[in-house]
Design an enzyme around this catalytic site. Sequence first.
Site, mmCIF file in Angstrom:
data_model
loop_
_atom_site.group_PDB
_atom_site.id
_atom_site.type_symbol
_atom_site.label_atom_id
_atom_site.label_comp_id
_atom_site.label_asym_id
_atom_site.label_seq_id
_atom_site.Cartn_x
_atom_site.Cartn_y
_atom_site.Cartn_z
ATOM 1 N N CYS A 1 0.798 -1.201 0.000
ATOM 2 C CA CYS A 1 0.000 0.000 0.000
ATOM 3 C C CYS A 1 0.826 1.244 0.000
ATOM 4 C CB CYS A 1 -0.856 0.018 1.251
ATOM 5 S SG CYS A 1 -0.598 -1.382 2.320
ATOM 6 N N ASN B 1 2.972 -0.788 5.503
ATOM 7 C CA ASN B 1 3.015 -1.086 4.085
ATOM 8 C C ASN B 1 4.115 -2.110 3.910
ATOM 9 O OD1 ASN B 1 3.624 -1.221 1.377
ATOM 10 N ND2 ASN B 1 4.210 0.917 1.165
ATOM 11 N N GLY B 2 3.716 -3.325 3.651
ATOM 12 C CA GLY B 2 4.754 -4.338 3.502
ATOM 13 C C GLY B 2 4.218 -5.702 3.819
ATOM 14 N N MET C 1 17.784 -28.118 -16.887
ATOM 15 C CA MET C 1 16.674 -28.783 -17.568
ATOM 16 C C MET C 1 15.611 -29.302 -16.616
ATOM 17 S SD MET C 1 17.212 -28.328 -20.729
ATOM 18 C CE MET C 1 16.045 -29.350 -21.593
ATOM 19 N N GLU D 1 14.813 -13.612 -21.618
ATOM 20 C CA GLU D 1 15.536 -12.460 -21.127
ATOM 21 C C GLU D 1 16.758 -12.235 -22.002
ATOM 22 O OE1 GLU D 1 16.994 -12.874 -17.137
ATOM 23 O OE2 GLU D 1 17.486 -10.746 -17.019
ATOM 24 N N LYS E 1 13.977 -22.130 -10.577
ATOM 25 C CA LYS E 1 14.561 -21.545 -9.368
ATOM 26 C C LYS E 1 13.813 -20.294 -8.970
ATOM 27 C CE LYS E 1 18.064 -19.547 -12.348
ATOM 28 N NZ LYS E 1 19.405 -19.105 -12.549
#
Lengths: 492, 1512
Positions: free
Chosen positions: B36, B266-267, B512, B919, B970
């Site tokens: 928030c 907030n967290g 893999m 990426e 991962k």
Amino acid sequence: MDEGLVVANNVTEKMLKFISIEQGMPEKRYAAERVGDFNEIYNEFMADKASEQASRCSQCGIPFCHIHCPLGNNIPDWLSLTAEGRLEDAYALASSTNNMPEICGRICPQDRLCEGNCVIEKDFDAVTIGSVEKYIADTAWEKGWIKPFTPTIERAESVGIIGAGPAGLAAAEQLRMAGFQVHVYDRYDRAGGLLTYGIPGFKLEKNVVERRTKRLADSGIVFYLGFEVGDDATLDELRTKHDALLIATGVYKSRPLKIPGSQLGNILKALDYLTASNRKGLGDTVATFEDGTLDANGKNVVVIGGGDTAMDCVRTAIRQGAKSVKCLYRRDRKNMPGSVREVVNAEEEGVEFVWLTGPDAFVGTDKVEAVRAYQMRLGAPDPSGRQIPEPVPNSNHDIPCDMAILALGFDPEDLPVMFKAPELDVTRWGTVKVAQKSLMTNLDGVFAAGDIVRGASLVVWAIRDGRDVAEVIQKYLLTKPQEEIIKQEAVA
Amino acid sequence: MTDIFNDTPTHSDMHDLEQNLKATGLYDPSEDHSSCGVGMVAAINGVSSRKVVRAAIEALKAIWHRGAVDADGKTGDGAGIHLEIPQEFFNEHVRATGHEPIEGKMAVGMVFLPRTNLALQEQCREIVESEIMNYGYAIYGWRQVPVDISVIGEKGETTRPEIEQIMIANNKGLDDETFERELYIIRRKIEKAAVEAQAHGLYICSLSCRSVIYKGLFLAEHLTNFYPDLDDKRFISNFAIYHQRYSTNTFPQWWLAQPFRMLAHNGEINTIRGNINWMKSHQIRMASIAFGDHSADIKPVIPNGASDSAALDAVFEVMVRAGRSAPMVKTILVPEAWSKNTTMPDSHRAMYAYINSVMEPWDGPAALAMTDGRWVLASVDRSGLRPMRYLTTHDGLLIVGSETGMVQVPDEEILEKGRLGPGQMVGVNLEEGQLYKEKKLKDRMANSQPFQDWIKDIVAMEDLDGNDGKEPVELSPDELKVRLIAAGYTLEDLELLLKPMILTAKEAIGSMGDDTPIAVLSSQYRNLAHYFRQKFSQVTNPPIDSLREFRVMSLKTRFGNFVNVLDEGHTQKGALVVESPVLTNRDYYVLKNHFGDQAHDIDCCFDTDGTPDALRLALDNICIEAEEAVREGRSHLFLSDKHVTAKRVAIPMILATAAVNTYLIKKGLRTFTSLNVRSSECLDTHYFAVLIGAGATTVNAYLAQEAVAERQTRGLFGDMSLEDAMLRYKEAIEQGLLKIMSKMGISVISSYRGGYNFEALGLSRALVSEFFPGMSSKISGIGLSGIEAKTLEQHGNAYKLPVTTLPIGGFYRYRRGGEVHAYDGTLIHMLQKAVGEDNYAKYLNYSQGLQNMPPVNLRDLLDFRRAKKPSKLDDIESITQIRKRFITPGMSLGAISPEAHETLAIAMNRIGAKSVSGEGGEDSKRFKPYANGDNANSPIKQIASGRFGVTAEYLNNCSEIEIKIAQGAKPGEGGQLPGFKVTTLIAKLRHSTPGVTLISPPPHHDIYSIEDLAQLIYDLKQINPRAEVCVKLVSSAGIGTIAAGVAKAHADVILISGNSGGTAASPQTSIKYAGTPWEIGLAEVNQVLTLNGLRHKVKLRTDGGMRTGRDIVIAAILGAEEFGIGTASLVAMGCIMVRQCHSNTCPVGVCTQDEDLRKKFSGTAEKVINLMSFIAEEVREILSELGVEKFEDIIGRTDLLHQVSRGAAHLDDLDLNPLLLQVGGRKTKSICTRTERNPVPDTLDAQMILDAKAVFDRGEKMQLTYSIQNTQRAIGTRFSSEITSRFGMEGLNPGHVTVRMRGSAGQSLGAFAVQGLKLVVAGDANDYVGKGLSGGIIVVRPSNRSTFTPHENTIIGNTVLYGATKGELYASGQAGERFAVRNSGALTVVEGCGANGCEYMTGGTAVILGPVGDNFGAGMTGGMAFILDDSGDFEEHINDETVIYQRVKSPYWEEVLKTMVKKHVQETGSRYGQMVISNWQTKLGRFWQVVPKEMIAHLVEPLDEVTTQDVA
């Protein structure tokens, strides 16, 4: 570079060297030298060479070598151990799936099994798995790591094994390790079966087999050699003597060649020929050899067939001093069943391969003088995709021949008759019938394994069968007593 | 949700649905997350005024974009404000009722009552009144709070409580402090009474004589509309705490709106489960000391079902009520990272060392605003993961908030602009009327007690006898072998896991993914750790980089009783603190010896004699033994399974530990003892983590160590001594533990301990609720009897038969007789043949072969309900249509070869399907079709945490942008591309240097929370106004609520990745033990989205081990509309699962950058197309069997599936029904119905584009000028998109269009701005300035009218220039945390920056003319930085693992530096910069030049003229 940034896995850092290191086989003796004796043609790997070659392994997630090995040898693992120089661990691992790794390392057709399926084979030439295997086990012998063993528990149950070939020996070792009393019967005067008498010394020196069988004897396995089941004891007698019986006789009956002139002299069965030669090598006196019948010296020799046995025959003939040695095969080089590596070896030694050639008749008066042959060509493929050879019309020609050797494969002998045991069920091909999982014949407590079940096959399959059957026999014996008690109660 | 706080019964439908789903489905409300906007305003002199209230209300109106709006457009996730009670305002109300208020402050209770059930409402009033009167207080009366319900939405309205205030007289005449304390006890008693009376819907927002809380489910900007009270001019206050909530949960809860009684948060508390568990033990001693007779009334301190923020508030409150001050309580609960901080004063350090022994930190990202009535404070967590900006004004206000500019203060009024760095605090003591900034506040606390005396007797491991002795070796090789087998070890464990740990001091790596069965489906022996899946952060909080940010991480483990958390001044004599919970065998004995009589051994073995329930009995016995020992005062328990023999079998130590831990917690004894565990099974980091998560204080892997010793004796580690080998093992395990903690955002092991931070996969629900309470276990599975049977069986394998070698294994790599692998050798070849020969029959053989395997995945236990009448194949949707739903998931060009990457794109484009770029950018030559017509442009462009190659152009050449939050292999971890894989091409695409390592951080540094994700989605929808945005998540417990939050953040597509897929190189334990199967995650997401009315807005996609048409159909039935086919497409291109991808030696050229190996690539687009077509054809055949014609008709239709196997006989149960639950009733389909992408509001750019018509029409130069506010975000981004499509990314000259602005710019100022655009802000800016900057110029300087000193003040926020590839940024003032993080090309000058500056930078140049925060240059592998170090402490702040630093020694670099400073002065008019130029000779000597080690060889000019010769 900073250590924290090294992502490569150091364990495999020693491995995966196929990119930078080329394939290398152990040194082969020069052909001119090696045809003068019956010793093996490959030298041993030098220690660092073996580890270097082992380091070429890619350590695959799906190791196709392992998958295509009948024994499921843990090849990538012992290659990795060898690359690290951990030979004792490597041997322990190799011997955990294989009762005679040094023998498989020598005689397995690796180019059709592990090495042929090696993933780097296509572009980088396979890892020399067989040579490394041989190196590992030979080193183990040399260093004295292989010793007679004593089972942790001795069990009272005894097992009789008919046949001291690879299947019988593998089963014997496995059962003995589990503590059973193991008795092996063989009709020959030496144990080893084809390992001893079939395979020539230049592929497998006889002391290699002897030290294996000796170790088994030293570990408490009792051998009855020169023992003919059927004559010296009937199958039934053996069944009463032992709690379980294993038939592992192998297949010995040569396939005949039904063409004109087959009755002529000097037309030999491959196995007779090879046995005589091996006996000579072992120092025995062999009358049929001394009289020249089974000696190729100075003769024009023609071997018919394209399998491994044919290869053994031609190369033996060369070593006996034949004038010429030809190998007749109806398909071409690409389509022969025998090992390509062996063909190369044979050619180096002076054998002439006569491809796409089929025998039409043996020519001669009482002894063979020539083989009448015709050209073949490869026709339409059969359902398996293999092209069927067909004769080329009017292509007959004679090949001079003083000695013909037939190496067309082997069939089972008639065991019910030989063993005087008509109650034993066999298939229409003569192989012994066994139940699929229990590997038991129709006779309770009588098992069968190896070529006599499977038909003529490789030594490595025989070992696998021997190990498999040992496991079921063990299970059978460990559950048997209760059943017998139940049976006895029922009788009472 | 909770007993006390259940809402009014009016929304029973919704409530029932939620409860129903909770009971039978996959949704679990305890997984909700919220984030928030938060802040506070305080009058520094403590004098109340209307000004304070007005400022806070204004601020709430300027943070709407940090909150979420429900589908009805009006219901917010909650907002509220906490203010001083305006006594006069309430006095007048009392007078209006005809009473005269008595002396002293009256108390006001803000009460939510059930609204529609009037009888219940009355009952609640009675409860409240009677508890107050029982305590001897008089009640003035109730006041119905005026509300305007027209501003709230439908959901808000249906759940709205009756809101009333109760006014209480202080007729006892107590002082405020005591009155407050009694009010606290009264409130707790009311809450208890309400639970007993089952009076659901009673909730007390506040009950205090000091302050009152107004909150509810409206949008923040409607606060005063809803509560007209707040507009009353009598409503004055000396402080205001305000909060706007953004929750992933969309079941509205009025009470969950914030602020809570003491704080607004907030967290997210990542360690919440551990904290709650520990609190159960703490509260016993704590309550009795602080509250004496009333101790029973305040327990449990944390109410059941409280959210993490509510729990934190509850503990905060109790500690304040017990007499500690707010700053101290905050410091105890959310301490600063101190143990590795070298610049911290000793007095502070002593204070932290003391409080370290008081309580486990509540760890996780946090921005907090709080008050105890005397103090008003704001602070952030130890890593500074939430922004907090503050300013002070000339007229005495302190204004703190998530953003700058929320309260508009005239420039000339501003005294100071600052920000809170990691762990920092700022606040006002209202009683003293004083401002306390960070240092002053900490000094005051540190000096309040003699902390240094209290900690001086703490003992360390080094102080103990024998700690430097030899490691013992106790087992013979034969004994060892038998024990190893009994413990389930294989050769693979020793060779593939243990050996690398010794050789490299790191964990082993694989790639893999995982294609073995989940433990519960396996027929092999799998130790108990296999049933635990590691939790990880995604979206709602960031994972930490434990390698680069190790300074915040701690494994410090403390022995000795925790002192009563309320008791100050407890002596620490003899308390032992060790550096890590990982003990070697020597350490174990040294420790036991040290504890002497206090130590107690517990044998954790049981007899193999076949006693029924032997395991259960054994567990009961060890629990009782533990209890007795603790009651006898043995304060250190040593649990060991070392006494195993042929007749005694080891209890799995995870079970033993958990049993004792939960038992002792239940008995309230856990904090009286340490639990030291010695385990034979324990070998890898995962097992350690599970043991510690189950409550172990220390762990000793004795058998693993014996195995190491045996190898060391044989010389397998060369000359390495056993002691060295164990040090390395310890190091590897410790790094692994840090990684496991950090991936879920936890930095302190004491908070991780006992928190069950796992999700059970295949453990029986009964077992979990008994031994691991609170841990999620979705599908049930193996129970005690099964574990007993399996354990006995494995024990028998070791002791019944003679053994020669260990089993070979096969868990990581296929071995005969080992674990099943779905990618089987024969099947791979079969598939390759099929696609190579275009032979569908062979493909079917492959597919059938897969089905014939033993079960590997959950879906293998499911089968279709086939229709009585199949549909005709001809009538079924075509292959072409079905194929369009297929996607080849993101595999980066750094990972797979350019050939393989292009082949996938070309193939997918040809069939109208989609490939994901992965990426790392894409070559711009692929953006246009090739001459032969092939289109190699990936339609989906991925943006990952490394932001490599993410430019305005890249983002404009796609139809979809995928934000990769996590990856299956991962989740929660970063990655790195080793230098040897960074070829010239890759370096070009990634804007880096060939041969130099590139690091991807674990988190996206612009996504620490859900509102951050919303911001990134907003930015991306600006830079590409056409593209849809996809968010890629990894399946895990609670993914449903995260997905709901993502949907509310305006994502268009949500991708749920399974645990098993993924091709990336990762630590083996991450591949094996993180994430869950997509079947579970997908079903959960589909259920929760449908339940919340959000499903129609987003498309669902799934991937992870999809191999056949059957997989696709099952995924569709579970809710997916599109499908990723990754590994199978690699196999089609020739991959043979060598699984050495990370070695760059792929023998088939798929996964390598090596030139020669790439030539071996034999994949073709045709093969990939064949694969996709075959799968589609198989899908059609299944559709026919299901009697369906259109693919769409099976989506979400779980009635078409049923469970056909319940797993092996030894399992308690394996229940897949939670997957098959249908939220909307049977036979409904949940599908996405939108035709356009989900829209986002316009920003200033809409106006800018209109105003700049001449630029786009005629290419004219222009200058535009505007006034701006923080709500205008991503200024310049949409404009840059227009420039890129019209002129190209470099089509305009720099500065072609200049936009001048005045005010506070919202987040993401100039994100992805391109060449030609120049943004000049007079004022300041928030977080993410210049994110992805692609050539634009950004200038931020203070207004001319401001009076403060710019270089001492903060002008731009956190995470500036993240992933910038080109361009310039000049800011006359300081920047926040993570300045220039992952910058790969921008040039920048600022006048100071916060922690983690220039982290992961790979290019560009940063000049910092002032102080830098901690951990500067961590993971920096490229680019260069210059720092002006006037105070001379730079060396304390740099992390020089990857960089070198030196003075500027070459004229060339001096000139580079000077030119940049001059440009800075020219652009910003910085007086400070001018001063530096004027005193150049003096200042030059104080500059440091920071250069990455790997870059030195690549520099255009040498660093140091003198050494040039040497270097060459």
